[in-house]
Scaffold this active site. Structure first.
Site, mmCIF file in Angstrom:
data_model
loop_
_atom_site.group_PDB
_atom_site.id
_atom_site.type_symbol
_atom_site.label_atom_id
_atom_site.label_comp_id
_atom_site.label_asym_id
_atom_site.label_seq_id
_atom_site.Cartn_x
_atom_site.Cartn_y
_atom_site.Cartn_z
ATOM 1 N N TYR A 145 -32.934 -14.802 2.808
ATOM 2 C CA TYR A 145 -32.389 -14.993 4.158
ATOM 3 C C TYR A 145 -31.791 -16.404 4.300
ATOM 4 C CZ TYR A 145 -32.499 -14.958 9.351
ATOM 5 O OH TYR A 145 -32.185 -15.011 10.698
ATOM 6 N N ASP A 146 -32.593 -17.422 3.945
ATOM 7 C CA ASP A 146 -32.137 -18.813 4.131
ATOM 8 C C ASP A 146 -30.881 -19.102 3.316
ATOM 9 O OD1 ASP A 146 -34.664 -18.712 5.211
ATOM 10 O OD2 ASP A 146 -35.367 -20.570 4.309
ATOM 11 N N LYS A 149 -27.848 -16.969 4.412
ATOM 12 C CA LYS A 149 -27.193 -17.495 5.622
ATOM 13 C C LYS A 149 -26.437 -18.788 5.311
ATOM 14 C CE LYS A 149 -28.501 -14.654 9.031
ATOM 15 N NZ LYS A 149 -27.635 -14.061 10.050
ATOM 16 N N ASN A 174 -35.415 -19.728 17.218
ATOM 17 C CA ASN A 174 -36.275 -18.595 17.634
ATOM 18 C C ASN A 174 -35.991 -18.097 19.057
ATOM 19 O OD1 ASN A 174 -37.682 -20.273 15.542
ATOM 20 N ND2 ASN A 174 -39.045 -18.495 15.561
ATOM 21 N N ARG A 186 -42.441 -10.454 14.446
ATOM 22 C CA ARG A 186 -42.223 -11.851 14.831
ATOM 23 C C ARG A 186 -43.343 -12.302 15.764
ATOM 24 N NH1 ARG A 186 -35.662 -11.961 15.594
ATOM 25 N NH2 ARG A 186 -35.842 -9.708 15.845
ATOM 26 N N VAL A 187 -43.432 -13.613 15.951
ATOM 27 C CA VAL A 187 -44.636 -14.127 16.613
ATOM 28 C C VAL A 187 -44.724 -13.714 18.083
ATOM 29 C CG1 VAL A 187 -43.700 -16.450 17.182
ATOM 30 C CG2 VAL A 187 -46.141 -16.137 16.753
ATOM 31 N N SER A 189 -43.345 -11.052 19.675
ATOM 32 C CA SER A 189 -43.636 -9.620 19.791
ATOM 33 C C SER A 189 -45.071 -9.337 19.341
ATOM 34 C CB SER A 189 -42.618 -8.785 19.009
ATOM 35 O OG SER A 189 -42.311 -9.365 17.774
ATOM 36 N N GLY A 205 -52.226 -19.420 9.402
ATOM 37 C CA GLY A 205 -52.531 -20.837 9.209
ATOM 38 C C GLY A 205 -53.407 -21.314 10.357
HETATM 39 P P1 NAD Z 1 -32.526 -7.508 14.663
HETATM 40 O O1 NAD Z 1 -33.200 -7.194 13.387
HETATM 41 O O2 NAD Z 1 -33.127 -7.003 15.927
HETATM 42 O O3 NAD Z 1 -31.013 -6.997 14.634
HETATM 43 C C1 NAD Z 1 -30.228 -6.982 13.480
HETATM 44 C C2 NAD Z 1 -29.322 -5.763 13.537
HETATM 45 O O4 NAD Z 1 -28.472 -5.750 12.368
HETATM 46 C C3 NAD Z 1 -30.083 -4.441 13.534
HETATM 47 O O5 NAD Z 1 -29.534 -3.564 14.499
HETATM 48 C C4 NAD Z 1 -29.874 -3.901 12.112
HETATM 49 O O6 NAD Z 1 -29.976 -2.509 12.020
HETATM 50 C C5 NAD Z 1 -28.486 -4.430 11.802
HETATM 51 N N1 NAD Z 1 -28.196 -4.566 10.362
HETATM 52 C C6 NAD Z 1 -28.970 -5.196 9.433
HETATM 53 N N2 NAD Z 1 -28.374 -5.139 8.237
HETATM 54 C C7 NAD Z 1 -27.199 -4.470 8.401
HETATM 55 C C8 NAD Z 1 -26.152 -4.079 7.532
HETATM 56 N N3 NAD Z 1 -26.174 -4.394 6.230
HETATM 57 N N4 NAD Z 1 -25.098 -3.402 8.046
HETATM 58 C C9 NAD Z 1 -25.062 -3.071 9.373
HETATM 59 N N5 NAD Z 1 -26.035 -3.407 10.241
HETATM 60 C C10 NAD Z 1 -27.094 -4.095 9.753
HETATM 61 O O7 NAD Z 1 -32.359 -9.095 14.718
HETATM 62 P P2 NAD Z 1 -31.889 -10.049 15.907
HETATM 63 O O8 NAD Z 1 -33.030 -10.882 16.307
HETATM 64 O O9 NAD Z 1 -31.155 -9.280 16.931
HETATM 65 O O10 NAD Z 1 -30.871 -10.998 15.117
HETATM 66 C C11 NAD Z 1 -29.478 -10.794 15.156
HETATM 67 C C12 NAD Z 1 -28.790 -11.878 14.332
HETATM 68 O O11 NAD Z 1 -29.124 -13.170 14.828
HETATM 69 C C13 NAD Z 1 -29.185 -11.866 12.843
HETATM 70 O O12 NAD Z 1 -28.038 -12.113 12.077
HETATM 71 C C14 NAD Z 1 -30.149 -13.017 12.739
HETATM 72 O O13 NAD Z 1 -30.137 -13.583 11.447
HETATM 73 C C15 NAD Z 1 -29.627 -13.978 13.785
HETATM 74 N N6 NAD Z 1 -30.699 -14.864 14.267
HETATM 75 C C16 NAD Z 1 -31.665 -14.390 15.115
HETATM 76 C C17 NAD Z 1 -32.683 -15.236 15.537
HETATM 77 C C18 NAD Z 1 -33.760 -14.778 16.501
HETATM 78 O O14 NAD Z 1 -34.645 -15.568 16.832
HETATM 79 N N7 NAD Z 1 -33.745 -13.558 16.994
HETATM 80 C C19 NAD Z 1 -32.721 -16.554 15.080
HETATM 81 C C20 NAD Z 1 -31.744 -16.985 14.198
HETATM 82 C C21 NAD Z 1 -30.714 -16.142 13.808
HETATM 83 N N1 UDP Z 2 -46.851 -16.217 13.168
HETATM 84 C C1 UDP Z 2 -48.203 -16.124 13.476
HETATM 85 N N2 UDP Z 2 -48.705 -14.890 13.755
HETATM 86 C C2 UDP Z 2 -47.954 -13.765 13.756
HETATM 87 C C3 UDP Z 2 -46.570 -13.860 13.449
HETATM 88 C C4 UDP Z 2 -46.055 -15.103 13.141
HETATM 89 O O1 UDP Z 2 -48.919 -17.128 13.510
HETATM 90 O O2 UDP Z 2 -48.504 -12.680 14.032
HETATM 91 C C5 UDP Z 2 -46.286 -17.559 12.893
HETATM 92 C C6 UDP Z 2 -45.471 -17.648 11.625
HETATM 93 O O3 UDP Z 2 -46.310 -17.912 10.512
HETATM 94 C C7 UDP Z 2 -44.548 -18.822 11.964
HETATM 95 C C8 UDP Z 2 -44.311 -18.673 13.464
HETATM 96 O O4 UDP Z 2 -45.395 -17.880 13.944
HETATM 97 O O5 UDP Z 2 -45.199 -20.044 11.724
HETATM 98 C C9 UDP Z 2 -42.987 -18.022 13.813
HETATM 99 O O6 UDP Z 2 -42.900 -16.822 13.092
HETATM 100 P P1 UDP Z 2 -41.729 -15.750 13.276
HETATM 101 O O7 UDP Z 2 -41.981 -14.682 12.274
HETATM 102 O O8 UDP Z 2 -41.608 -15.346 14.688
HETATM 103 O O9 UDP Z 2 -40.387 -16.536 12.954
HETATM 104 P P2 UDP Z 2 -39.948 -17.671 11.898
HETATM 105 O O10 UDP Z 2 -39.621 -18.819 12.781
HETATM 106 O O11 UDP Z 2 -41.069 -17.994 10.971
HETATM 107 O O12 UDP Z 2 -38.794 -17.076 11.217
#
Ligand code: NAD
Ligand code: UDP
Length: 314
Positions: A145-146, A149, A174, A186-187, A189, A205
């Site tokens: 992922y990292d 991106k 986040n 995720r944390v 949810s 942790g």
């Molecule tokens: P999410 O998982 O809810 O949504 C991602 C969507 O992309 C889903 O509908 C999934 O089915 C679709 N998808 C995944 N791979 C695909 C592919 N190969 N082709 C077509 N569709 C595909 O995640 P989100 O939280 O809504 O995140 C949306 C975007 O924002 C992502 O790119 C994520 O990296 C970025 N982002 C989100 C957060 C956050 O905190 N939510 C933080 C940083 C970056």
């Molecule tokens: N985390 C936690 N309990 C959980 C889910 C996540 O303590 O049930 C922690 C996780 O280890 C991280 C932070 O919460 O330190 C945020 O996690 P998340 O998966 O939401 O997103 P991240 O920022 O790590 O991508």
């Protein structure tokens, strides 16, 4: 405008589609439903001007007459993006390549990439400014992922320099709110669903690691302001809420807001490479976009808890 949203059935994408439709645009949602859910866009499907196309962005995309592309397709929760790391990397990199090729064929189309605070890895600079180059493990479990991106940001800037494609890069921190999948791991949810169902709250942790939580409405505002900025500002720009919480403080806040919960806090092993600190410096967003978040965590958690309540308790 005619706008393509990849990942439009996901958490952020579904809110974005809704808002763009409300503003009178024609919206195409491309999603392969890897983590996205049809229920997130069920209401929108009744709207004129909304088209859903089931497609994987790792395959070439063919659409014409596009004015804007928001590239959001990618699983965002660590358990989801680690489930099939090769798919995640392909989505980030080949997906970005296909999106940029599509933009090239749609003259004047602007592309916005949903990048992430994860490009900073486990940061050694705190808070993180956009010119910090990060501390990412290239071979760890988060790397798909990292690094994916990071490579996508590289492609954005190379297409911008070589083919003059107008691009916008936002680094999202986040974000939480309604339409998150209750099981996505995720944390926010996890803690809210655990508290509502009286299950143990799982802190990974010791809970001293920090995150800065942004409500979905604030993100949408920043994202659209970035897309529509009139000074051709490409970024990257941090879009996040600079108020920092420890994970333990988040657990306590959630329990205080669900006072009937019988859940207890338990401590589990911390996953590899979990960033210890994360907080955006948003000076650049304030200056270039006149944007800053307005929703406090306690306020954003109210509609979020109500949403999860209807999802898991009916
Ligand atoms: P999410 O998982 O809810 O949504 C991602 C969507 O992309 C889903 O509908 C999934 O089915 C679709 N998808 C995944 N791979 C695909 C592919 N190969 N082709 C077509 N569709 C595909 O995640 P989100 O939280 O809504 O995140 C949306 C975007 O924002 C992502 O790119 C994520 O990296 C970025 N982002 C989100 C957060 C956050 O905190 N939510 C933080 C940083 C970056
Ligand atoms: N985390 C936690 N309990 C959980 C889910 C996540 O303590 O049930 C922690 C996780 O280890 C991280 C932070 O919460 O330190 C945020 O996690 P998340 O998966 O939401 O997103 P991240 O920022 O790590 O991508």
């Amino acid at each position: 405008m005619k706008i393509l949203v990849t990942g439009g059935a996901g958490f952020i994408g579904s809110h974005l589609c809704k808002r763009l439709l409300a503003e009178g645009n024609e919206v195409i949602c491309v999603d392969n439903f890897f983590t996205g859910r049809i229920k997130n866009i069920k209401e929108l499907k009744k709207t004129d001007n909304f088209l859903v196309v089931k497609q994987d962005i790792t395959k070439p995309l063919k659409f014409s007459g596009l004015d804007r592309i928001y590239n959001l397709a990618c699983p965002a929760s660590p358990p989801a993006y680690q489930k099939d790391p090769v798919f995640t990397w392909k989505t980030c990199v080949l997906g970005m390549l296909n999106v940029l090729e599509l933009a090239k064929k749609n003259d004047g189309c602007i592309v916005l990439q949903a990048s992430t605070s994860e490009v900073y890895g486990d940061p050694l600079q705190h808070p993180q400014t956009e010119n910090y180059r990060g501390n990412v493990n290239p071979v760890g479990i988060r790397s798909c992922y990292d690094e994916g991106k990071r490579a996508a940001e590289t492609l954005m800037m190379d297409y911008h320099r070589k083919y003059k494609i107008p691009v916008r890069i936002i680094r999202i921190f986040n974000t939480y709110g309604p339409n998150m999948d209750p099981k996505d791991g995720r944390v926010v949810s996890n803690f809210v669903v655990q508290a509502l169902t009286n299950r143990n709250i799982t802190i990974y942790g010791n809970g001293t690691q920090t995150r800065s939580f942004q409500y979905i409405d604030d993100l949408l505002e920043g994202m659209i302001k970035m897309m529509e900025n009139k000074v051709n500002f490409s970024g990257p720009v941090n879009i996040g809420n600079p108020v920092e919480f420890s994970v333990k403080k988040l657990a306590i806040t959630v329990l205080q807001m669900i006072p009937k919960s019988k859940s207890k806090i338990v401590y589990k092993n911390i996953p590899d490479d979990d960033p210890k600190l994360r907080r955006p410096d948003i000076t650049l967003a304030k200056e270039k976009l006149l944007w800053e978040p307005t929703v406090k965590l306690e306020d954003g958690l109210i509609p979020t808890i109500a949403y999860f309540k209807s999802e898991v308790l009916g």
